[in-house]
Design a protein around this motif. Sequence first.
Motif, mmCIF file in Angstrom:
data_model
loop_
_atom_site.group_PDB
_atom_site.id
_atom_site.type_symbol
_atom_site.label_atom_id
_atom_site.label_comp_id
_atom_site.label_asym_id
_atom_site.label_seq_id
_atom_site.Cartn_x
_atom_site.Cartn_y
_atom_site.Cartn_z
ATOM 1 N N THR B 28 20.419 47.855 37.353
ATOM 2 C CA THR B 28 21.952 47.907 37.816
ATOM 3 C C THR B 28 22.357 49.502 37.572
ATOM 4 O O THR B 28 21.747 50.514 37.190
ATOM 5 C CB THR B 28 22.617 47.104 37.144
ATOM 6 O OG1 THR B 28 23.957 47.034 37.482
ATOM 7 C CG2 THR B 28 22.729 47.299 35.455
ATOM 8 N N ARG B 213 34.559 45.453 36.617
ATOM 9 C CA ARG B 213 33.277 44.802 36.764
ATOM 10 C C ARG B 213 32.590 44.069 35.609
ATOM 11 O O ARG B 213 32.839 44.829 34.499
ATOM 12 C CB ARG B 213 32.238 45.747 37.354
ATOM 13 C CG ARG B 213 30.801 45.250 37.693
ATOM 14 C CD ARG B 213 30.184 46.301 37.997
ATOM 15 N NE ARG B 213 28.572 45.766 37.907
ATOM 16 C CZ ARG B 213 27.385 46.591 37.754
ATOM 17 N NH1 ARG B 213 27.528 47.838 37.398
ATOM 18 N NH2 ARG B 213 26.210 46.019 37.660
ATOM 19 N N VAL B 215 29.563 42.174 34.047
ATOM 20 C CA VAL B 215 28.180 41.792 33.994
ATOM 21 C C VAL B 215 27.523 40.881 33.167
ATOM 22 O O VAL B 215 27.910 40.849 31.954
ATOM 23 C CB VAL B 215 27.196 43.135 33.858
ATOM 24 C CG1 VAL B 215 25.833 42.877 33.968
ATOM 25 C CG2 VAL B 215 27.644 44.145 34.770
ATOM 26 N N GLU B 216 27.047 39.685 33.544
ATOM 27 C CA GLU B 216 26.694 38.743 32.799
ATOM 28 C C GLU B 216 25.303 38.725 32.280
ATOM 29 O O GLU B 216 24.331 38.786 33.181
ATOM 30 C CB GLU B 216 27.110 37.241 33.299
ATOM 31 C CG GLU B 216 27.175 36.067 32.099
ATOM 32 C CD GLU B 216 27.704 34.760 32.714
ATOM 33 O OE1 GLU B 216 28.072 34.727 33.916
ATOM 34 O OE2 GLU B 216 27.644 33.961 31.796
ATOM 35 N N GLU B 218 22.141 36.915 30.207
ATOM 36 C CA GLU B 218 21.649 35.689 29.454
ATOM 37 C C GLU B 218 20.127 35.761 29.147
ATOM 38 O O GLU B 218 19.185 36.098 30.063
ATOM 39 C CB GLU B 218 21.544 34.275 30.527
ATOM 40 C CG GLU B 218 22.048 33.111 29.834
ATOM 41 C CD GLU B 218 22.070 32.019 30.840
ATOM 42 O OE1 GLU B 218 23.152 31.954 31.596
ATOM 43 O OE2 GLU B 218 21.258 31.019 31.067
ATOM 44 N N VAL B 223 22.622 37.729 35.014
ATOM 45 C CA VAL B 223 22.535 36.583 35.628
ATOM 46 C C VAL B 223 23.698 36.558 36.836
ATOM 47 O O VAL B 223 23.784 35.979 37.766
ATOM 48 C CB VAL B 223 22.963 35.131 34.834
ATOM 49 C CG1 VAL B 223 21.678 35.006 34.138
ATOM 50 C CG2 VAL B 223 23.898 35.386 33.787
ATOM 51 N N SER B 224 24.754 37.632 36.439
ATOM 52 C CA SER B 224 25.807 37.622 37.552
ATOM 53 C C SER B 224 26.163 39.225 37.530
ATOM 54 O O SER B 224 26.409 39.938 36.245
ATOM 55 C CB SER B 224 26.804 36.923 37.584
ATOM 56 O OG SER B 224 27.639 36.998 36.335
ATOM 57 N N GLY B 225 27.177 39.606 38.416
ATOM 58 C CA GLY B 225 27.705 41.007 38.655
ATOM 59 C C GLY B 225 26.977 42.103 39.111
ATOM 60 O O GLY B 225 27.209 43.105 38.873
ATOM 61 N N GLU B 226 26.270 41.668 40.099
ATOM 62 C CA GLU B 226 25.461 42.760 41.010
ATOM 63 C C GLU B 226 26.245 43.469 41.422
ATOM 64 O O GLU B 226 27.462 43.197 42.028
ATOM 65 C CB GLU B 226 24.707 42.194 41.885
ATOM 66 C CG GLU B 226 23.535 41.156 41.363
ATOM 67 C CD GLU B 226 22.371 41.984 40.440
ATOM 68 O OE1 GLU B 226 22.239 43.200 40.571
ATOM 69 O OE2 GLU B 226 21.551 41.223 39.681
#
Lengths: 377, 227
Positions: B28, B213, B215-216, B218, B223-226
């Motif tokens: 990222t 922003r 970003v998650e 796990e 898992v999210s926040g691209e």
Amino acid sequence: MITLLRKQRYFIDYTLGTMMRHKGKSLGLLSVYTMIIFMLASVMLFSHAMRSEAVALLADSPEIVVQRIQAGRSVMVPADYLQRIGKLRGVTEKRGRLWGYYYDPAVKANYTVMASEQDQLTINDIVIGEGIGRTRGLSVGDYLTLRSHEGKAFSFRVSRLLESESELISSDLLLMNPQGYRQLFGIDESLYTDLVLSVRNPREIQKIAEKLTRLLPDSRPILRSEILRTYESLFSWRQGVMLILLLGSVLAFVIFAWDKASGLSAEERKEIGILKAVGWETGEVMRMKFWEGVIISLMAFLIGYLAAYLHVFYTSAGLFEPVLKGWSVLYPSFQLTPSVDGLQLATLFFFTVLPYTLATIVPVWRTSITDPDLVMR
Amino acid sequence: MLIELTDVRKAFNQGKPNEFWAIQGITTQFEVNRISCLKGASGSGKTTLMSMIGCLSRPTSGRIRLQDRTISSLPERFLTQVRRHTFGFIFQRFNLIPGLSVVENIMLPAYPLGLKASSLRSRAERLLEQFLLVDKASNPVEWLSGGEAQRVAICRALINDPQILIADEPTANLDSRLSREFMVLLDQLSKAGKTVLISSHDPVVFDSPVVDRVVELEDGLMVSGEG
Ligand SMILES: Nc1ncnc2c1ncn2[C@@H]1O[C@H](COP(=O)(O)OP(=O)(O)OP(=O)(O)O)[C@@H](O)[C@H]1O
Ligand SMILES: [Mg+2]
């Protein structure tokens, strides 16, 4: 340049602050370390001083001493041996000596008693060493009573106190008139304890000794160089070095073990991690800890060495008394002449300060090259 | 300064029976001048990832670039320079040095710069004023409340005026009012040109309007926040 100096100042300030924060640990370490330096330095100063005493002792002793041996034991030498020796080439002076020991039950110590012709003592005079003066509380004009071989008491007037560069020689010495000596110990006019020969050229000594054994088959010539060698090997530098190496490694081990046992505490490790994380270089962290080691070991070295100096030269190595029992039987009490050997000092320094500094810096280095993230968790 | 991560992985105790992959491949970018938030359950790898970005540890594999420099392969000496001049780090457990006073803790990162004593002091004093710590300046840090210790940690992170501020769960010890104030502060810093990376599982933080922003994470994966 100024920036660099200021940096160093900040690091040293920080180091001092750290040591103050861990006062208990710093003081504990300092006292263990000081004790070890004190012990080592005492041994070294003592052996060095003894060696100097021995050298001083032999400096004005005759080149050759002749003893008479009968059935393997040394016995009194007949005065006519001086005539029998006759004129030997290279011998500048020859004379008979009278000397022995006197056990003084009052102080449970042996004195060395010598007959002296130079001092022009009357038969009632005696010259005593400072050590005897101290232990018996005698000064010039007082009387010292000695018991003769027949049990009769003789009183001698103290006419002078002996001073010498080396107390080891003079401290327990009694000088008296030859006539008085013979009376006290019951020794015949025709006998001496031993004979001494002075030789000007040291290269002739060996030759003269050979001639002596031929002239007087029952004599044993003892050369000064031989005695010197015996003393030398007793207190020799090589033994000193051996001792230092041995003790040095013991010391390094003790401190290392101690340091390992106490180790870098979790708190210290974390501190190193934090310093690294906020941008200190590995070298800067190590320099900080290096200063800590240097300050502690220098302080320990100075205090320990100074204490050892006082111990050896002002309390006559009081702590070593049990070890020196053998000496103290002969010498009622004596004070060593202060002398310091630079090489010994340097050796002690390199075998103590250096290993300690290394031993402390290694765990710091290992911690400070680890990722700060790991160290701090 | 743009932060660029390419397939970053981190293993602990690699090759041993207790080998554990805390970060399992993250690719990222974190934009300059933005406030980015890492969110995720405890143990999801937030601290581990931030440590790698902040040069406190190295990835086991993958690459981290800062602007156009690959910092993940820099030798230790250069890493120190990056830590010192580029990053200000606020640690999850503050990591203040006990026994030192508030102001000494704050000045710690600046010692290696060898500044004049007066300018070092004035930098520290400006921060103390800004964070309302003036009357605590010479107290040992053990005496501080959680919120005060937090502010000391922030001051320490800011003393070398870093371009990137990394804050690992900075609001964990603050009540919601102080947390909101902290977010306002981050907004000011970001407007002043700083890049901010923050981790939290506190909604006051990741739902805050100032966060650009989220970003998650796990189990070591995004898992999210691209983007
Ligand atoms: N030195 C280590 N050795 C082994 N495992 C570790 C080490 N450091 C971290 N871990 C593990 O890596 C995982 C991620 O840890 P990390 O501290 O990054 O989580 P986190 O998201 O910051 O959690 P929290 O919200 O509780 O702070 C955890 O399961 C942790 O146990
Ligand atoms: Mg964490």
